[in-house]
Enzyme design. Structure first.
Site, PDB file in Angstrom:
ATOM      1  N   GLY A 124       2.745   2.074  10.548  1.00 45.69           N
ATOM      2  CA  GLY A 124       3.292   3.465  10.700  1.00 45.69           C
ATOM      3  C   GLY A 124       4.517   3.328  11.721  1.00 45.69           C
ATOM      4  CG  HIS A 143      -5.710   1.627   5.297  1.00 47.40           C
ATOM      5  ND1 HIS A 143      -5.629   2.915   6.278  1.00 47.40           N
ATOM      6  CD2 HIS A 143      -5.184   0.657   5.308  1.00 47.40           C
ATOM      7  CE1 HIS A 143      -4.123   1.990   6.537  1.00 47.40           C
ATOM      8  NE2 HIS A 143      -3.651   1.965   5.870  1.00 47.40           N
ATOM      9  CD  GLU A 172      -3.106  -2.864   7.614  1.00 53.22           C
ATOM     10  OE1 GLU A 172      -2.466  -3.109   6.907  1.00 53.22           O
ATOM     11  OE2 GLU A 172      -4.386  -2.093   7.241  1.00 53.22           O
ATOM     12  CG  ASN A 210      -1.997   1.241   1.530  1.00 52.74           C
ATOM     13  OD1 ASN A 210      -1.695   2.008   0.246  1.00 52.74           O
ATOM     14  ND2 ASN A 210      -2.357   1.664   2.806  1.00 52.74           N
ATOM     15  CD1 TRP A 211       3.346   0.871  -2.867  1.00 53.73           C
ATOM     16  CD2 TRP A 211       3.456   2.241  -4.723  1.00 53.73           C
ATOM     17  NE1 TRP A 211       3.960   0.435  -3.865  1.00 53.73           N
ATOM     18  CE2 TRP A 211       4.486   1.564  -4.402  1.00 53.73           C
ATOM     19  CE3 TRP A 211       4.133   3.079  -6.121  1.00 53.73           C
ATOM     20  CZ2 TRP A 211       4.982   1.165  -6.301  1.00 53.73           C
ATOM     21  CZ3 TRP A 211       4.053   2.981  -6.509  1.00 53.73           C
ATOM     22  CH2 TRP A 211       5.334   2.188  -6.972  1.00 53.73           C
ATOM     23  CE  LYS A 212      -0.071   3.347   5.082  1.00 53.63           C
ATOM     24  NZ  LYS A 212      -0.120   3.563   6.373  1.00 53.63           N
ATOM     25  N   GLY A 251       2.868  -1.121   4.163  1.00 53.11           N
ATOM     26  CA  GLY A 251       2.961  -0.084   3.810  1.00 53.11           C
ATOM     27  C   GLY A 251       3.908   0.594   3.238  1.00 53.11           C
ATOM     28  N   GLY A 252       5.347   1.192   4.747  1.00 54.27           N
ATOM     29  CA  GLY A 252       6.344   1.859   4.172  1.00 54.27           C
ATOM     30  C   GLY A 252       7.095   0.884   3.487  1.00 54.27           C
ATOM     31  CB  SER A 297       4.942  -1.875  11.962  1.00 54.88           C
ATOM     32  OG  SER A 297       5.252  -0.495  12.341  1.00 54.88           O
ATOM     33  CD  GLU A 334      -3.135   4.969   6.784  1.00 52.44           C
ATOM     34  OE1 GLU A 334      -2.836   5.302   5.602  1.00 52.44           O
ATOM     35  OE2 GLU A 334      -1.477   5.107   7.535  1.00 52.44           O
TER      36      GLU A 334
HETATM   37  C1  PEP Z   1      -0.493  -0.451   6.181  1.00 56.03           C
HETATM   38  O1  PEP Z   1      -1.308   1.403   5.981  1.00 56.03           O
HETATM   39  O2  PEP Z   1      -1.633  -0.798   5.617  1.00 56.03           O
HETATM   40  C2  PEP Z   1       0.469  -0.425   6.727  1.00 56.03           C
HETATM   41  C3  PEP Z   1       0.703  -1.662   7.039  1.00 56.03           C
HETATM   42  O3  PEP Z   1       1.665   0.587   7.152  1.00 56.03           O
HETATM   43  P1  PEP Z   1       3.023   0.032   7.761  1.00 56.03           P
HETATM   44  O4  PEP Z   1       3.454  -0.856   7.295  1.00 56.03           O
HETATM   45  O5  PEP Z   1       4.145   1.376   6.983  1.00 56.03           O
HETATM   46  O6  PEP Z   1       2.799  -0.634   8.783  1.00 56.03           O
END
Ligand code: PEP
Length: 261
Positions: A183, A107, A177, A16-18, A242-243, A221, A109
């Protein structure tokens, strides 16, 4: 008489590049990812979910790199309606039209920033299914809910409310999640992930004939240093990242953690 053990679902690693990634840099990362993937066997399914502006370029680039069969493309959200007066939104049909196969819905967010409820997420998942997309339905508890001992109740309620009645293992993936792990660099222990995924599996099996075959992703994470441990947990069929999905060199070790050898 020998009993048949159901085949494990094919793992899925989704990135997920957001709201990150420019045209040139994003496609360059897809080129690097494609090079790795084309020379590897036993891969999990791999999906990238770039921002809306990069979806179609990503589809075209992966085809040009000869990696379209190995790397799918997904949106990060869709509207519940198929079309209409919804300025700025994207329909599931439009995602499908440009070559997406997946869409993330619910998600945390979006639940936080846009007030999305379980009912709204369920409607989006239904729209995704109607368009022929696989919905990656996200759920997860906040830190307050975990500290209050309510994690299992919360995720059970979310999965019941967010996954539509018509869901199947083919058109729906569930991503657990924990909001406090996204994050932040913090992750639950393997035992905590196992406990939640066992509950989610039981909920799916109780509700759907093919509940044992749904992919259950862990997200929050995930990175190269913890992927092997998290991906080895029972009922973890992959990751939503994500990141660490933004750079191929960070994402690749997570994909590798689910390669079957
Ligand atoms: C996400 O936003 O779906 C996620 C898992 O982010 P991160 O891996 O950066 O915690």
């Amino acid at each position: 008489m020998a009993t048949m053990t159901p085949a494990a679902p094919r793992p899925l690693i989704a990135g997920n590049w957001k709201m990150n990634g420019t045209l040139q840099a994003g496609l360059a990362e897809l080129g690097l990812l494609s090079d790795r993937i084309k020379s590897t066997r036993g891969l999990p399914e791999v999906v990238v979910c770039p921002p809306a502006t990069l979806l179609h370029p990503a589809v075209l680039a992966l085809a040009a790199f000869g990696a379209a069969q190995s790397v799918g493309v997904g949106g990060q959200d869709c509207h519940a309606e198929a079309k209409g007066a919804h300025t700025g939104d994207i329909s599931a049909d439009s995602l499908r039209d440009i070559g997406c196969a997946y869409v993330i819905v619910g998600h945390s967010e979006r639940r936080a920033d846009h007030g999305e409820t379980d009912a709204a997420v369920e409607a989006k998942a239904r729209a995704a299914h109607a368009a022929g997309l696989t919905a990656i339905v996200c759920i997860g508890e906040t830190l307050d809910q975990r500290d209050g001992g309510r994690t299992l109740d919360v995720v059970s309620r979310q999965i019941a409310g967010s996954v539509p009645a018509g869901a199947t293992a083919a058109n729906t993936v569930v991503a657990y999640e924990p909001v406090w792990a996204i994050g932040t660099g913090r992750t639950p222990t393997a035992d905590q992930v196992a406990e939640v995924h066992a509950r989610l599996r039981a909920d799916l099996v109780a509700r759907f004939a093919d509940g044992a075959a749904f992919r259950l992703l862990y997200g929050g994470s995930v990175k190269a240093s913890n992927a092997a441990e998290l991906m080895a947990v029972a009922n973890v069929d992959g990751a939503l990242v994500g990141g660490a999905s933004l750079k191929a060199e960070d994402f690749w070790p997570i994909v590798e953690a689910k390669i079957s050898r």
